[in-house]
Write a protein that holds these residues in place. Sequence first.
Motif, mmCIF file in Angstrom:
data_model
loop_
_atom_site.group_PDB
_atom_site.id
_atom_site.type_symbol
_atom_site.label_atom_id
_atom_site.label_comp_id
_atom_site.label_asym_id
_atom_site.label_seq_id
_atom_site.Cartn_x
_atom_site.Cartn_y
_atom_site.Cartn_z
ATOM 1 N N LEU A 53 0.824 -1.205 0.000
ATOM 2 C CA LEU A 53 0.000 0.000 0.000
ATOM 3 C C LEU A 53 0.865 1.265 0.000
ATOM 4 C CD1 LEU A 53 -2.815 -1.132 2.440
ATOM 5 C CD2 LEU A 53 -2.970 -0.852 -0.045
ATOM 6 N N ASN A 54 1.952 1.259 0.756
ATOM 7 C CA ASN A 54 2.855 2.413 0.762
ATOM 8 C C ASN A 54 3.515 2.599 -0.603
ATOM 9 O OD1 ASN A 54 2.339 3.108 3.409
ATOM 10 N ND2 ASN A 54 4.051 1.932 4.222
ATOM 11 N N ASP A 55 3.978 1.503 -1.190
ATOM 12 C CA ASP A 55 4.604 1.583 -2.514
ATOM 13 C C ASP A 55 3.609 2.056 -3.571
ATOM 14 O OD1 ASP A 55 6.926 0.702 -1.364
ATOM 15 O OD2 ASP A 55 6.814 -1.334 -2.188
ATOM 16 N N ARG A 56 2.389 1.557 -3.479
ATOM 17 C CA ARG A 56 1.350 1.942 -4.433
ATOM 18 C C ARG A 56 1.061 3.436 -4.328
ATOM 19 N NH1 ARG A 56 -4.309 2.435 -4.533
ATOM 20 N NH2 ARG A 56 -5.181 1.940 -6.579
ATOM 21 N N HIS A 57 1.003 3.928 -3.110
ATOM 22 C CA HIS A 57 0.769 5.355 -2.904
ATOM 23 C C HIS A 57 1.897 6.179 -3.535
ATOM 24 C CE1 HIS A 57 -0.489 9.066 -1.029
ATOM 25 N NE2 HIS A 57 0.710 9.198 -0.474
ATOM 26 N N GLU A 58 3.139 5.759 -3.343
ATOM 27 C CA GLU A 58 4.282 6.465 -3.928
ATOM 28 C C GLU A 58 4.240 6.418 -5.450
ATOM 29 O OE1 GLU A 58 6.546 8.434 -2.449
ATOM 30 O OE2 GLU A 58 5.359 8.098 -0.640
ATOM 31 N N ARG A 59 3.844 5.261 -6.016
ATOM 32 C CA ARG A 59 3.743 5.146 -7.473
ATOM 33 C C ARG A 59 2.672 6.087 -8.020
ATOM 34 N NH1 ARG A 59 4.234 -0.344 -6.263
ATOM 35 N NH2 ARG A 59 1.994 -0.644 -6.544
ATOM 36 N N GLN A 60 1.548 6.192 -7.287
ATOM 37 C CA GLN A 60 0.487 7.091 -7.729
ATOM 38 C C GLN A 60 0.942 8.544 -7.701
ATOM 39 O OE1 GLN A 60 -2.753 5.937 -5.107
ATOM 40 N NE2 GLN A 60 -3.855 5.013 -6.815
ATOM 41 N N LYS A 61 1.642 8.935 -6.643
ATOM 42 C CA LYS A 61 2.154 10.302 -6.565
ATOM 43 C C LYS A 61 3.126 10.562 -7.719
ATOM 44 C CE LYS A 61 4.011 10.884 -2.582
ATOM 45 N NZ LYS A 61 4.544 11.197 -1.260
ATOM 46 N N ASP A 62 3.993 9.598 -7.991
ATOM 47 C CA ASP A 62 4.957 9.734 -9.073
ATOM 48 C C ASP A 62 4.245 9.861 -10.414
ATOM 49 O OD1 ASP A 62 7.688 9.721 -10.099
ATOM 50 O OD2 ASP A 62 7.179 7.747 -10.922
ATOM 51 N N HIS A 63 3.231 9.025 -10.632
ATOM 52 C CA HIS A 63 2.476 9.055 -11.894
ATOM 53 C C HIS A 63 1.744 10.383 -12.051
ATOM 54 C CE1 HIS A 63 0.192 7.627 -15.321
ATOM 55 N NE2 HIS A 63 -0.913 8.036 -14.712
ATOM 56 N N GLU A 64 1.137 10.884 -10.973
ATOM 57 C CA GLU A 64 0.411 12.144 -11.041
ATOM 58 C C GLU A 64 1.339 13.298 -11.383
ATOM 59 O OE1 GLU A 64 -1.561 12.424 -7.281
ATOM 60 O OE2 GLU A 64 -2.973 10.827 -7.776
ATOM 61 N N PHE A 65 2.581 13.237 -10.920
ATOM 62 C CA PHE A 65 3.544 14.290 -11.235
ATOM 63 C C PHE A 65 4.118 14.107 -12.629
ATOM 64 C CE2 PHE A 65 8.040 15.406 -11.559
ATOM 65 C CZ PHE A 65 7.943 16.775 -11.438
ATOM 66 N N ARG A 66 4.518 12.881 -12.939
ATOM 67 C CA ARG A 66 5.261 12.628 -14.166
ATOM 68 C C ARG A 66 4.386 12.651 -15.407
ATOM 69 N NH1 ARG A 66 8.809 7.388 -14.499
ATOM 70 N NH2 ARG A 66 8.780 7.823 -12.300
ATOM 71 N N SER A 67 3.158 12.179 -15.322
ATOM 72 C CA SER A 67 2.314 12.074 -16.507
ATOM 73 C C SER A 67 2.110 13.420 -17.215
ATOM 74 C CB SER A 67 0.975 11.442 -16.142
ATOM 75 O OG SER A 67 0.199 11.232 -17.284
#
Length: 140
Positions: A50-64
Amino acid sequence: MTWWPPTSKKVAAMVPEADRLKLIGIELHSPGFWDFLGKLSPLEVLRQYLNDRHERQKDHEFRSPAETRKLDLENQSLELDIIERKIGILEHLGAKDRDLALLKEYLLAKSLRQLDPYQDQGLIFESEIVDPNIEKKKIA
């Protein structure tokens, strides 16, 4: 119906029965603990997921959006390079500025018109050439 993100039922259907997490029993003591079958603590695995998923979502929201903007700029640059090459070929073949005026309007107008909404919104007031080797010209 979209296939992503998969539902919990679809995910469960992809995991073989033998590999599914099974709760054998719970033994509570002060302060309490959970005892699971397996070498890794499933709760720690779930927490980390869940922590990793949250970090991936934050990264995707910034990077996309940044990647989308970068690709758009790269495409615009490529289009301008092609326009420049086409004009260069015609000039090499002997075309003069008056011959190229309509072609330049056709090829460059699309790119230049992208500035229109910004000027209409008042974000562009005026422009000027700041190269010291070129005479200053204001466009209002």
